[in-house]
Design an enzyme around this catalytic site. Structure first.
Site, PDB file in Angstrom:
ATOM      1  N   GLY A  16       0.812  -1.212   0.000  1.00  0.00           N
ATOM      2  CA  GLY A  16       0.000   0.000   0.000  1.00  0.00           C
ATOM      3  C   GLY A  16       0.841   1.256   0.000  1.00  0.00           C
ATOM      4  O   GLY A  16       0.572   2.205   0.744  1.00  0.00           O
ATOM      5  N   VAL A  63      -3.082  -6.928  -2.855  1.00  0.00           N
ATOM      6  CA  VAL A  63      -2.776  -7.889  -1.783  1.00  0.00           C
ATOM      7  C   VAL A  63      -4.003  -8.652  -1.308  1.00  0.00           C
ATOM      8  O   VAL A  63      -3.862  -9.644  -0.581  1.00  0.00           O
ATOM      9  CB  VAL A  63      -2.104  -7.203  -0.573  1.00  0.00           C
ATOM     10  CG1 VAL A  63      -0.741  -6.675  -0.943  1.00  0.00           C
ATOM     11  CG2 VAL A  63      -2.988  -6.108   0.011  1.00  0.00           C
ATOM     12  N   TYR A 154     -13.896  -1.897  10.280  1.00  0.00           N
ATOM     13  CA  TYR A 154     -12.540  -1.341  10.353  1.00  0.00           C
ATOM     14  C   TYR A 154     -11.941  -1.561  11.740  1.00  0.00           C
ATOM     15  O   TYR A 154     -10.809  -2.026  11.880  1.00  0.00           O
ATOM     16  CB  TYR A 154     -12.584   0.150  10.027  1.00  0.00           C
ATOM     17  CG  TYR A 154     -11.235   0.835  10.070  1.00  0.00           C
ATOM     18  CD1 TYR A 154     -10.371   0.756   8.985  1.00  0.00           C
ATOM     19  CD2 TYR A 154     -10.825   1.552  11.187  1.00  0.00           C
ATOM     20  CE1 TYR A 154      -9.126   1.388   9.018  1.00  0.00           C
ATOM     21  CE2 TYR A 154      -9.603   2.179  11.237  1.00  0.00           C
ATOM     22  CZ  TYR A 154      -8.748   2.094  10.141  1.00  0.00           C
ATOM     23  OH  TYR A 154      -7.525   2.711  10.189  1.00  0.00           O
TER      24      TYR A 154
END
Length: 251
Positions: A16, A63, A154
């Site tokens: 990332g 990923v 999250y």
């Protein structure tokens, strides 16, 4: 080791890395002598953005896909040749109340934030074990420690990263490998910029909470990632380091 070469002859993989924290970590590592392999999504432009940086290779890789670990292993063989440092940084955020959240939100967040950390760590561990000073650094969040309305997926993923990191640290310590997670607070990145624009009151609240009186910058996190990758952190493992300017303590 002279200043600026704290990671001399070290080889790092950073996921990332096209924007924000990942980009800052990759550049700080490169500035300190590491050879860095970076990855990000096909539309990120990562395959072009490091063309003028001699010791950073940028490659396209998602990923969250099943093939990602093997793809990155192949890239390691073609570029940096081994792995001393793995930084699992890639991640996303979606907002939805539990009662109104479809399975897709939960599944997508876990597929991007948690599953790749486990699978890439597992795939690269045989290489990291060959390092004289192996490091695994995962990006958690201040939400690795508490909850937030509308961010259950999250928050759960970041709590899970904390648990995975601690367990992994227990497993790999005998090989001289440390495993830690960083807990950024309100950092100004591409992920936070638009939400803060839409909710300036939230931005102002985090600034007010911060003892430093400001939002964080990606470099603030990258400097901690640098510390964790060096010999200075050789006896630091299985823990999270909060990088939030003292905001959490004021909650």
């Amino acid at each position: 080791m002279e200043s600026g070469q704290r990671l001399h002859q070290m080889r790092a993989v950073v996921t990332g890395a096209a924007t924000g924290i990942g980009d800052a970590i990759a550049r700080v590592y490169a500035q300190n002598g590491a050879e860095v392999l970076t990855e990000d999504l096909p539309d990120s432009g990562i395959d072009r953005m490091y063309q003028n940086v001699s010791n950073i290779d940028g490659h396209i890789c998602d990923v969250s896909t099943d093939a990602a670990p093997e793809e990155i292993l192949e890239l390691v063989g073609k570029t940096i040749g081994g792995v001393d440092i793995l930084v699992n940084n890639a991640g996303i955020s979606k907002v939805a109340l539990v009662e109104k959240s479809p399975d897709e939100v939960w599944d997508t967040v876990m597929a991007n934030n948690l599953r790749p950390v486990f699978r890439l760590s597992r795939a690269l561990l045989p290489l990291i074990k060959r390092s004289p000073a192996g490091r695994i650094i995962n990006l958690g969040s201040i939400f690795s420690s508490f909850g937030a309305e509308g961010m259950s997926a999250y928050v759960a993923s970041k709590h899970a990263i904390a648990g995975l990191t601690k367990s992994l640290a227990s497993e790999v310590g005998r090989f001289g490998i440390t495993c830690n997670y960083i807990q950024p607070g309100a950092i100004m990145t591409d992920m936070t910029r638009e939400p803060f624009r839409q909710q300036p009151e939230a931005r102002d609240l985090w600034i007010k909470r911060s003892a430093a009186g400001r939002l964080g910058e990606p470099l603030d996190v990258a400097k901690v990632a640098l510390f964790l990758a060096t010999d200075d952190a050789a006896f630091v493992s299985g823990t999270g380091i909060v990088v939030d300017g003292g905001a959490v303590q004021s909650v």
